[in-house]
Design an enzyme around this catalytic site. Structure first.
Site, PDB file in Angstrom:
ATOM      1  N   SER A 103      59.580  84.794 -38.781  1.00  0.00           N
ATOM      2  CA  SER A 103      58.335  84.794 -37.406  1.00  0.00           C
ATOM      3  C   SER A 103      59.572  84.737 -36.050  1.00  0.00           C
ATOM      4  CB  SER A 103      58.394  83.027 -37.898  1.00  0.00           C
ATOM      5  OG  SER A 103      57.270  82.451 -37.133  1.00  0.00           O
ATOM      6  N   HIS A 116      52.218  82.904 -43.919  1.00  0.00           N
ATOM      7  CA  HIS A 116      53.206  82.308 -42.763  1.00  0.00           C
ATOM      8  C   HIS A 116      54.472  81.988 -43.830  1.00  0.00           C
ATOM      9  CE1 HIS A 116      54.922  83.743 -38.942  1.00  0.00           C
ATOM     10  NE2 HIS A 116      55.142  82.071 -38.912  1.00  0.00           N
ATOM     11  N   ASP A 141      48.168  85.640 -43.174  1.00  0.00           N
ATOM     12  CA  ASP A 141      49.441  84.875 -42.280  1.00  0.00           C
ATOM     13  C   ASP A 141      47.699  84.590 -41.176  1.00  0.00           C
ATOM     14  OD1 ASP A 141      50.599  84.224 -40.067  1.00  0.00           O
ATOM     15  OD2 ASP A 141      52.472  85.467 -40.868  1.00  0.00           O
TER      16      ASP A 141
END
Length: 427
Positions: free
Chosen positions: A237, A376, A344
Protein backbone atom coordinates in the site's frame (compact mmCIF):
# COMPACT_ATOMS: atom_id res chain seq x y z
CA UNK A 1 24.49 -3.28 3.70
CA UNK A 2 23.69 -0.83 6.46
CA UNK A 3 20.25 0.43 7.37
CA UNK A 4 21.66 3.37 9.30
CA UNK A 5 19.95 6.58 8.24
CA UNK A 6 20.37 10.26 8.92
CA UNK A 7 17.44 12.53 9.55
CA UNK A 8 17.62 14.61 6.40
CA UNK A 9 14.48 15.06 4.39
CA UNK A 10 13.29 16.62 1.17
CA UNK A 11 10.34 18.50 2.56
CA UNK A 12 7.66 15.89 1.90
CA UNK A 13 5.35 15.25 4.84
CA UNK A 14 5.36 11.49 4.37
CA UNK A 15 8.96 10.85 3.48
CA UNK A 16 10.44 8.08 1.40
CA UNK A 17 13.85 9.21 2.68
CA UNK A 18 13.08 7.08 5.75
CA UNK A 19 12.85 3.91 3.68
CA UNK A 20 16.21 2.22 3.42
CA UNK A 21 17.32 0.05 2.25
CA UNK A 22 1.40 -28.91 -0.38
CA UNK A 23 3.59 -30.70 2.08
CA UNK A 24 2.76 -30.98 5.77
CA UNK A 25 6.22 -30.19 7.10
CA UNK A 26 7.79 -26.85 6.33
CA UNK A 27 11.27 -27.31 4.84
CA UNK A 28 13.94 -25.13 6.48
CA UNK A 29 15.75 -22.60 4.35
CA UNK A 30 19.41 -23.43 4.28
CA UNK A 31 21.50 -20.34 5.18
CA UNK A 32 24.59 -19.53 3.24
CA UNK A 33 28.05 -19.62 4.76
CA UNK A 34 30.41 -16.70 4.30
CA UNK A 35 34.16 -16.57 4.28
CA UNK A 36 35.92 -13.97 6.50
CA UNK A 37 36.73 -11.94 3.40
CA UNK A 38 33.04 -11.59 2.60
CA UNK A 39 31.98 -10.18 5.95
CA UNK A 40 32.56 -6.97 7.84
CA UNK A 41 32.45 -6.02 11.46
CA UNK A 42 29.58 -3.76 12.51
CA UNK A 43 30.48 -0.11 12.41
CA UNK A 44 29.19 2.86 14.38
CA UNK A 45 28.88 4.78 11.11
CA UNK A 46 27.01 4.00 7.93
CA UNK A 47 28.66 1.36 5.79
CA UNK A 48 29.81 2.25 2.25
CA UNK A 49 27.17 1.48 -0.37
CA UNK A 50 28.88 -1.62 -1.75
CA UNK A 51 30.11 -3.11 1.52
CA UNK A 52 28.24 -5.87 3.36
CA UNK A 53 28.46 -3.82 6.56
CA UNK A 54 25.62 -4.19 8.99
CA UNK A 55 24.03 -7.36 7.66
CA UNK A 56 27.31 -9.18 7.20
CA UNK A 57 28.51 -10.92 10.35
CA UNK A 58 28.45 -10.88 14.12
CA UNK A 59 31.50 -9.41 15.82
CA UNK A 60 32.39 -10.16 19.42
CA UNK A 61 33.20 -6.49 20.06
CA UNK A 62 29.76 -5.22 19.03
CA UNK A 63 28.19 -3.03 21.73
CA UNK A 64 25.67 -4.54 24.16
CA UNK A 65 22.56 -2.60 25.10
CA UNK A 66 19.46 -3.23 27.13
CA UNK A 67 16.54 -4.77 25.29
CA UNK A 68 14.01 -2.24 23.99
CA UNK A 69 16.28 0.80 24.49
CA UNK A 70 18.69 0.78 21.59
CA UNK A 71 20.55 -1.99 19.80
CA UNK A 72 20.20 -5.61 20.93
CA UNK A 73 22.99 -8.17 20.78
CA UNK A 74 22.30 -11.65 19.49
CA UNK A 75 23.04 -13.01 22.96
CA UNK A 76 20.00 -11.12 24.29
CA UNK A 77 17.59 -13.13 22.15
CA UNK A 78 17.25 -16.04 24.54
CA UNK A 79 16.86 -13.86 27.65
CA UNK A 80 13.35 -13.75 29.17
CA UNK A 81 11.52 -10.43 28.99
CA UNK A 82 10.73 -9.07 32.50
CA UNK A 83 7.03 -8.48 33.13
CA UNK A 84 7.25 -4.79 34.03
CA UNK A 85 9.20 -3.69 30.93
CA UNK A 86 6.89 -5.84 28.80
CA UNK A 87 3.77 -4.15 30.21
CA UNK A 88 5.34 -0.71 29.78
CA UNK A 89 6.15 -1.49 26.17
CA UNK A 90 2.65 -2.76 25.39
CA UNK A 91 1.02 0.26 27.04
CA UNK A 92 3.41 2.67 25.34
CA UNK A 93 2.80 1.20 21.90
CA UNK A 94 -0.97 1.30 22.55
CA UNK A 95 -0.91 4.98 23.50
CA UNK A 96 1.14 5.79 20.41
CA UNK A 97 -1.38 4.06 18.13
CA UNK A 98 -4.29 5.79 19.86
CA UNK A 99 -2.56 9.14 19.43
CA UNK A 100 -2.07 8.52 15.71
CA UNK A 101 -5.78 7.68 15.35
CA UNK A 102 -6.91 10.82 17.21
CA UNK A 103 -4.55 12.97 15.16
CA UNK A 104 -5.86 11.51 11.93
CA UNK A 105 -9.50 12.08 12.93
CA UNK A 106 -8.67 15.68 13.78
CA UNK A 107 -7.49 16.22 10.20
CA UNK A 108 -10.22 14.26 8.45
CA UNK A 109 -13.29 15.23 10.46
CA UNK A 110 -16.26 12.88 10.79
CA UNK A 111 -18.37 12.99 7.61
CA UNK A 112 -20.93 10.31 6.87
CA UNK A 113 -18.61 8.43 4.52
CA UNK A 114 -15.99 8.14 7.22
CA UNK A 115 -18.62 7.09 9.76
CA UNK A 116 -19.75 4.25 7.47
CA UNK A 117 -16.18 3.15 6.81
CA UNK A 118 -15.35 3.32 10.51
CA UNK A 119 -18.29 1.03 11.28
CA UNK A 120 -17.17 -1.41 8.59
CA UNK A 121 -13.61 -1.28 9.93
CA UNK A 122 -14.76 -2.10 13.47
CA UNK A 123 -16.86 -4.99 12.14
CA UNK A 124 -13.95 -6.19 10.00
CA UNK A 125 -11.56 -6.18 12.98
CA UNK A 126 -14.13 -7.93 15.19
CA UNK A 127 -14.58 -10.77 12.70
CA UNK A 128 -10.81 -11.29 12.51
CA UNK A 129 -10.27 -10.88 16.26
CA UNK A 130 -9.29 -14.56 16.88
CA UNK A 131 -6.42 -14.15 14.43
CA UNK A 132 -5.43 -10.69 15.63
CA UNK A 133 -5.13 -11.87 19.23
CA UNK A 134 -2.70 -14.63 18.22
CA UNK A 135 -0.58 -12.19 16.21
CA UNK A 136 -0.51 -9.66 19.06
CA UNK A 137 0.54 -12.38 21.53
CA UNK A 138 3.35 -13.49 19.20
CA UNK A 139 4.54 -9.93 18.56
CA UNK A 140 4.85 -8.99 22.22
CA UNK A 141 6.07 -12.29 23.69
CA UNK A 142 8.23 -14.05 21.10
CA UNK A 143 11.96 -14.02 21.92
CA UNK A 144 12.60 -14.02 18.16
CA UNK A 145 11.12 -10.53 17.76
CA UNK A 146 13.30 -7.55 18.64
CA UNK A 147 11.18 -4.40 18.61
CA UNK A 148 11.87 -0.72 18.09
CA UNK A 149 15.53 -0.72 17.06
CA UNK A 150 16.50 2.84 15.97
CA UNK A 151 17.81 3.26 12.43
CA UNK A 152 17.91 7.07 12.52
CA UNK A 153 17.51 10.07 14.80
CA UNK A 154 13.85 10.83 14.09
CA UNK A 155 11.26 9.46 16.58
CA UNK A 156 9.56 7.24 13.98
CA UNK A 157 12.80 5.85 12.55
CA UNK A 158 12.54 2.46 14.24
CA UNK A 159 12.32 -1.10 13.02
CA UNK A 160 11.43 -4.55 14.31
CA UNK A 161 13.65 -7.52 13.48
CA UNK A 162 12.29 -11.08 13.28
CA UNK A 163 14.84 -13.90 13.57
CA UNK A 164 14.67 -17.43 12.14
CA UNK A 165 14.54 -20.37 14.57
CA UNK A 166 17.98 -21.64 15.51
CA UNK A 167 19.82 -18.45 14.55
CA UNK A 168 21.71 -18.37 17.86
CA UNK A 169 22.87 -21.95 17.44
CA UNK A 170 24.06 -21.46 13.84
CA UNK A 171 27.77 -21.09 13.08
CA UNK A 172 29.21 -17.61 13.52
CA UNK A 173 29.79 -17.03 9.80
CA UNK A 174 26.37 -18.28 8.72
CA UNK A 175 24.12 -15.66 7.14
CA UNK A 176 20.43 -15.62 6.22
CA UNK A 177 18.38 -13.98 3.46
CA UNK A 178 16.95 -10.57 4.38
CA UNK A 179 13.50 -9.11 3.65
CA UNK A 180 12.82 -5.44 4.40
CA UNK A 181 9.08 -4.79 4.75
CA UNK A 182 7.61 -1.28 4.48
CA UNK A 183 4.05 -1.26 5.78
CA UNK A 184 1.01 0.56 4.47
CA UNK A 185 -1.31 2.84 6.41
CA UNK A 186 -2.46 5.58 4.02
CA UNK A 187 0.69 7.58 4.86
CA UNK A 188 -1.02 8.50 8.16
CA UNK A 189 -1.36 5.46 10.45
CA UNK A 190 1.38 3.18 9.19
CA UNK A 191 3.01 1.10 11.94
CA UNK A 192 5.77 -1.51 11.77
CA UNK A 193 3.72 -4.14 13.63
CA UNK A 194 1.23 -4.32 10.73
CA UNK A 195 3.70 -6.70 9.05
CA UNK A 196 3.93 -9.14 11.97
CA UNK A 197 2.05 -12.04 10.35
CA UNK A 198 4.05 -11.91 7.12
CA UNK A 199 7.29 -11.48 9.08
CA UNK A 200 6.48 -14.48 11.28
CA UNK A 201 5.94 -16.78 8.32
CA UNK A 202 9.04 -15.56 6.49
CA UNK A 203 11.25 -15.84 9.58
CA UNK A 204 9.85 -19.34 10.27
CA UNK A 205 11.12 -20.24 6.79
CA UNK A 206 14.65 -19.02 7.56
CA UNK A 207 14.60 -15.32 6.64
CA UNK A 208 15.71 -12.34 8.73
CA UNK A 209 12.88 -9.79 8.42
CA UNK A 210 13.07 -6.06 9.20
CA UNK A 211 9.74 -4.19 9.43
CA UNK A 212 10.20 -0.43 9.20
CA UNK A 213 8.39 2.55 10.61
CA UNK A 214 8.61 5.86 8.76
CA UNK A 215 7.35 9.41 9.25
CA UNK A 216 3.58 9.60 8.99
CA UNK A 217 1.73 12.68 7.88
CA UNK A 218 1.81 15.55 10.16
CA UNK A 219 5.19 14.89 11.92
CA UNK A 220 21.19 2.32 12.74
CA UNK A 221 20.99 -1.18 12.92
CA UNK A 222 23.90 -3.54 13.89
CA UNK A 223 24.55 -7.02 12.60
CA UNK A 224 21.76 -9.59 12.66
CA UNK A 225 23.37 -12.36 10.59
CA UNK A 226 21.66 -11.17 7.42
CA UNK A 227 23.14 -11.90 4.01
CA UNK A 228 24.15 -8.59 2.34
CA UNK A 229 23.94 -10.27 -1.07
CA UNK A 230 20.39 -11.54 -0.59
CA UNK A 231 18.13 -8.61 0.38
CA UNK A 232 14.54 -8.13 -0.82
CA UNK A 233 12.50 -4.95 -0.33
CA UNK A 234 8.72 -5.46 0.19
CA UNK A 235 6.22 -2.60 0.32
CA UNK A 236 2.47 -2.80 0.87
CA UNK A 237 0.00 0.00 0.00
CA UNK A 238 1.60 3.29 1.14
CA UNK A 239 4.75 1.27 1.80
CA UNK A 240 4.66 0.14 -1.82
CA UNK A 241 4.53 3.77 -2.91
CA UNK A 242 7.43 4.79 -0.63
CA UNK A 243 9.56 1.78 -1.49
CA UNK A 244 9.00 2.14 -5.23
CA UNK A 245 9.74 5.87 -5.25
CA UNK A 246 12.85 5.47 -3.09
CA UNK A 247 14.11 2.70 -5.37
CA UNK A 248 13.58 4.74 -8.54
CA UNK A 249 15.19 7.90 -7.12
CA UNK A 250 18.20 5.98 -5.83
CA UNK A 251 18.58 4.22 -9.19
CA UNK A 252 18.48 7.56 -11.00
CA UNK A 253 21.14 8.94 -8.68
CA UNK A 254 23.33 5.86 -9.06
CA UNK A 255 23.04 5.90 -12.86
CA UNK A 256 23.62 9.63 -13.30
CA UNK A 257 26.17 10.19 -10.54
CA UNK A 258 24.32 13.39 -9.62
CA UNK A 259 22.38 14.24 -6.48
CA UNK A 260 18.67 13.49 -6.87
CA UNK A 261 15.84 14.89 -4.77
CA UNK A 262 14.45 12.07 -2.65
CA UNK A 263 17.66 10.02 -2.72
CA UNK A 264 19.16 10.98 0.63
CA UNK A 265 20.88 9.26 2.34
CA UNK A 266 22.39 7.45 -0.63
CA UNK A 267 22.39 3.68 -0.93
CA UNK A 268 23.08 1.41 -3.87
CA UNK A 269 20.14 -0.24 -5.61
CA UNK A 270 22.36 -3.15 -6.64
CA UNK A 271 22.25 -4.20 -2.96
CA UNK A 272 18.57 -5.08 -3.46
CA UNK A 273 17.84 -8.40 -5.15
CA UNK A 274 14.15 -7.67 -5.82
CA UNK A 275 11.31 -5.32 -4.97
CA UNK A 276 7.88 -6.80 -4.21
CA UNK A 277 5.07 -4.24 -4.37
CA UNK A 278 1.76 -5.35 -2.82
CA UNK A 279 -1.39 -3.29 -3.50
CA UNK A 280 0.94 -0.34 -4.05
CA UNK A 281 -0.13 3.26 -4.69
CA UNK A 282 1.87 4.20 -7.78
CA UNK A 283 -0.42 6.56 -9.73
CA UNK A 284 -1.01 9.43 -7.28
CA UNK A 285 -2.84 11.65 -9.76
CA UNK A 286 -5.38 8.93 -10.50
CA UNK A 287 -5.54 7.92 -6.85
CA UNK A 288 -6.38 11.47 -5.76
CA UNK A 289 -9.60 11.45 -7.78
CA UNK A 290 -10.52 7.96 -6.55
CA UNK A 291 -9.96 8.84 -2.88
CA UNK A 292 -11.87 12.11 -3.29
CA UNK A 293 -14.95 10.09 -4.22
CA UNK A 294 -14.43 7.94 -1.11
CA UNK A 295 -14.16 10.85 1.33
CA UNK A 296 -10.42 11.61 1.43
CA UNK A 297 -10.73 14.91 -0.38
CA UNK A 298 -8.15 16.24 -2.78
CA UNK A 299 -7.30 19.15 -0.51
CA UNK A 300 -6.37 16.72 2.27
CA UNK A 301 -4.51 14.32 -0.02
CA UNK A 302 -2.59 17.29 -1.41
CA UNK A 303 -1.39 18.13 2.10
CA UNK A 304 -0.19 14.58 2.61
CA UNK A 305 1.58 14.54 -0.76
CA UNK A 306 3.31 17.90 -0.49
CA UNK A 307 6.83 19.25 -0.69
CA UNK A 308 7.48 22.37 1.40
CA UNK A 309 3.71 22.74 1.82
CA UNK A 310 2.99 22.64 -1.93
CA UNK A 311 0.87 19.73 -3.29
CA UNK A 312 3.25 17.65 -5.43
CA UNK A 313 1.35 14.59 -6.59
CA UNK A 314 3.21 14.19 -9.86
CA UNK A 315 6.64 14.75 -8.30
CA UNK A 316 5.92 12.10 -5.67
CA UNK A 317 4.25 9.62 -8.03
CA UNK A 318 6.23 6.41 -8.74
CA UNK A 319 4.31 6.01 -12.02
CA UNK A 320 5.36 9.44 -13.24
CA UNK A 321 8.93 8.69 -12.16
CA UNK A 322 8.90 5.35 -14.00
CA UNK A 323 7.49 6.96 -17.14
CA UNK A 324 10.33 9.48 -17.06
CA UNK A 325 13.21 7.08 -16.43
CA UNK A 326 16.34 7.99 -18.36
CA UNK A 327 17.93 5.52 -20.73
CA UNK A 328 20.18 3.03 -18.96
CA UNK A 329 18.69 3.37 -15.46
CA UNK A 330 17.28 -0.15 -15.79
CA UNK A 331 20.83 -1.50 -15.51
CA UNK A 332 20.97 -0.60 -11.82
CA UNK A 333 17.41 -1.66 -11.05
CA UNK A 334 16.54 -4.92 -9.29
CA UNK A 335 13.72 -7.17 -10.45
CA UNK A 336 10.21 -5.89 -9.69
CA UNK A 337 7.24 -8.09 -8.71
CA UNK A 338 3.89 -6.30 -8.52
CA UNK A 339 0.83 -7.90 -6.88
CA UNK A 340 -2.65 -6.38 -6.73
CA UNK A 341 -6.22 -7.55 -6.11
CA UNK A 342 -8.90 -6.65 -8.64
CA UNK A 343 -11.42 -5.90 -5.84
CA UNK A 344 -9.20 -3.34 -4.10
CA UNK A 345 -11.43 -0.43 -3.00
CA UNK A 346 -8.62 1.72 -1.58
CA UNK A 347 -6.06 1.71 -4.40
CA UNK A 348 -7.39 0.82 -7.87
CA UNK A 349 -5.43 -1.98 -9.51
CA UNK A 350 -5.20 -0.02 -12.77
CA UNK A 351 -2.30 1.95 -11.29
CA UNK A 352 -0.28 -1.24 -10.89
CA UNK A 353 -1.05 -2.25 -14.49
CA UNK A 354 0.24 1.10 -15.74
CA UNK A 355 3.30 0.87 -13.48
CA UNK A 356 4.14 -2.52 -14.96
CA UNK A 357 3.88 -1.09 -18.47
CA UNK A 358 6.08 1.90 -17.64
CA UNK A 359 8.80 -0.21 -16.04
CA UNK A 360 8.90 -2.67 -18.91
CA UNK A 361 9.03 0.18 -21.42
CA UNK A 362 12.12 1.47 -19.56
CA UNK A 363 13.75 -1.96 -19.75
CA UNK A 364 13.23 -2.94 -16.10
CA UNK A 365 12.59 -6.62 -15.39
CA UNK A 366 9.07 -6.67 -14.01
CA UNK A 367 6.25 -9.16 -13.54
CA UNK A 368 2.70 -8.27 -12.62
CA UNK A 369 0.08 -10.43 -10.89
CA UNK A 370 -3.54 -9.29 -10.93
CA UNK A 371 -5.44 -11.54 -8.51
CA UNK A 372 -9.23 -11.73 -9.06
CA UNK A 373 -11.49 -10.95 -6.11
CA UNK A 374 -8.75 -9.90 -3.69
CA UNK A 375 -9.14 -6.70 -1.63
CA UNK A 376 -6.55 -4.24 -0.34
CA UNK A 377 -5.86 -6.32 2.77
CA UNK A 378 -6.39 -9.85 1.41
CA UNK A 379 -2.69 -10.59 0.97
CA UNK A 380 -1.62 -9.63 4.50
CA UNK A 381 -4.66 -10.21 6.75
CA UNK A 382 -7.82 -12.17 5.96
CA UNK A 383 -6.13 -14.31 3.28
CA UNK A 384 -3.26 -15.63 5.43
CA UNK A 385 -5.46 -15.88 8.52
CA UNK A 386 -7.86 -18.41 6.97
CA UNK A 387 -5.02 -20.92 6.44
CA UNK A 388 -3.82 -22.83 3.40
CA UNK A 389 -1.35 -21.57 0.81
CA UNK A 390 -0.03 -18.03 1.27
CA UNK A 391 0.65 -16.33 -2.06
CA UNK A 392 2.62 -13.38 -0.70
CA UNK A 393 4.84 -15.46 1.56
CA UNK A 394 5.62 -17.90 -1.26
CA UNK A 395 6.31 -15.05 -3.68
CA UNK A 396 8.78 -13.37 -1.33
CA UNK A 397 10.48 -16.67 -0.46
CA UNK A 398 10.89 -17.43 -4.17
CA UNK A 399 13.09 -14.33 -4.47
CA UNK A 400 15.51 -15.37 -1.71
CA UNK A 401 15.78 -19.12 -2.22
CA UNK A 402 16.19 -21.31 -5.26
CA UNK A 403 13.25 -23.59 -4.55
CA UNK A 404 10.03 -22.98 -2.65
CA UNK A 405 8.06 -25.93 -1.33
CA UNK A 406 4.27 -25.45 -1.18
CA UNK A 407 3.09 -25.29 2.39
CA UNK A 408 -0.42 -25.25 3.84
CA UNK A 409 -0.56 -23.03 6.92
CA UNK A 410 -2.94 -23.72 9.83
CA UNK A 411 -5.81 -21.27 10.18
CA UNK A 412 -5.67 -18.41 12.69
CA UNK A 413 -9.31 -17.52 12.19
CA UNK A 414 -12.23 -19.68 10.90
CA UNK A 415 -12.67 -19.37 7.16
CA UNK A 416 -16.30 -18.23 7.38
CA UNK A 417 -15.23 -15.28 9.55
CA UNK A 418 -12.44 -14.42 7.11
CA UNK A 419 -14.93 -14.56 4.21
CA UNK A 420 -17.34 -12.28 6.09
CA UNK A 421 -14.48 -9.90 6.91
CA UNK A 422 -13.59 -9.74 3.24
CA UNK A 423 -17.18 -8.81 2.41
CA UNK A 424 -17.36 -5.93 4.92
CA UNK A 425 -13.76 -4.80 4.46
CA UNK A 426 -13.74 -1.01 3.83
CA UNK A 427 -10.47 -1.34 1.95
Amino acid sequence: MSLESRSGHNGANSSFDDVLPASKGKPPLAPRGKSPAQTDSPQSKAAPPHKPGAWGSWHKNAPHHKRGMSFDSLQDLSAPIPLVPLVRRVVGEGFMLAGLAVQLLAYLGLGWKWAVNLFRLVLYATLLLPGFLQIVAYYFTSPRVIRSIPYGRMPRQRLDVYYPPGLLASPQKTVYPVVIFVTGGAWTIGYKAWGALLAKRLSDAGVVVACLDYRNFPQRIITHKGDPDNIVLVGQSAGGHLGALALIRQAEQTASGKDTVGAFPAWNTSDIRAFVGVSGAYDLDGLAEHLHQRGLYKSMFGKIMSIDGVPSLTALSPLAAAQGLAEGVFRVMPRWILIHGTSDKSVPCEGTVEMNKALKAAGVACECHMVPGKTHTSFILEGPMCGGRDMLTETVLSTVQEKVFPYSYPFLCPRFLCDLAGQVCPF
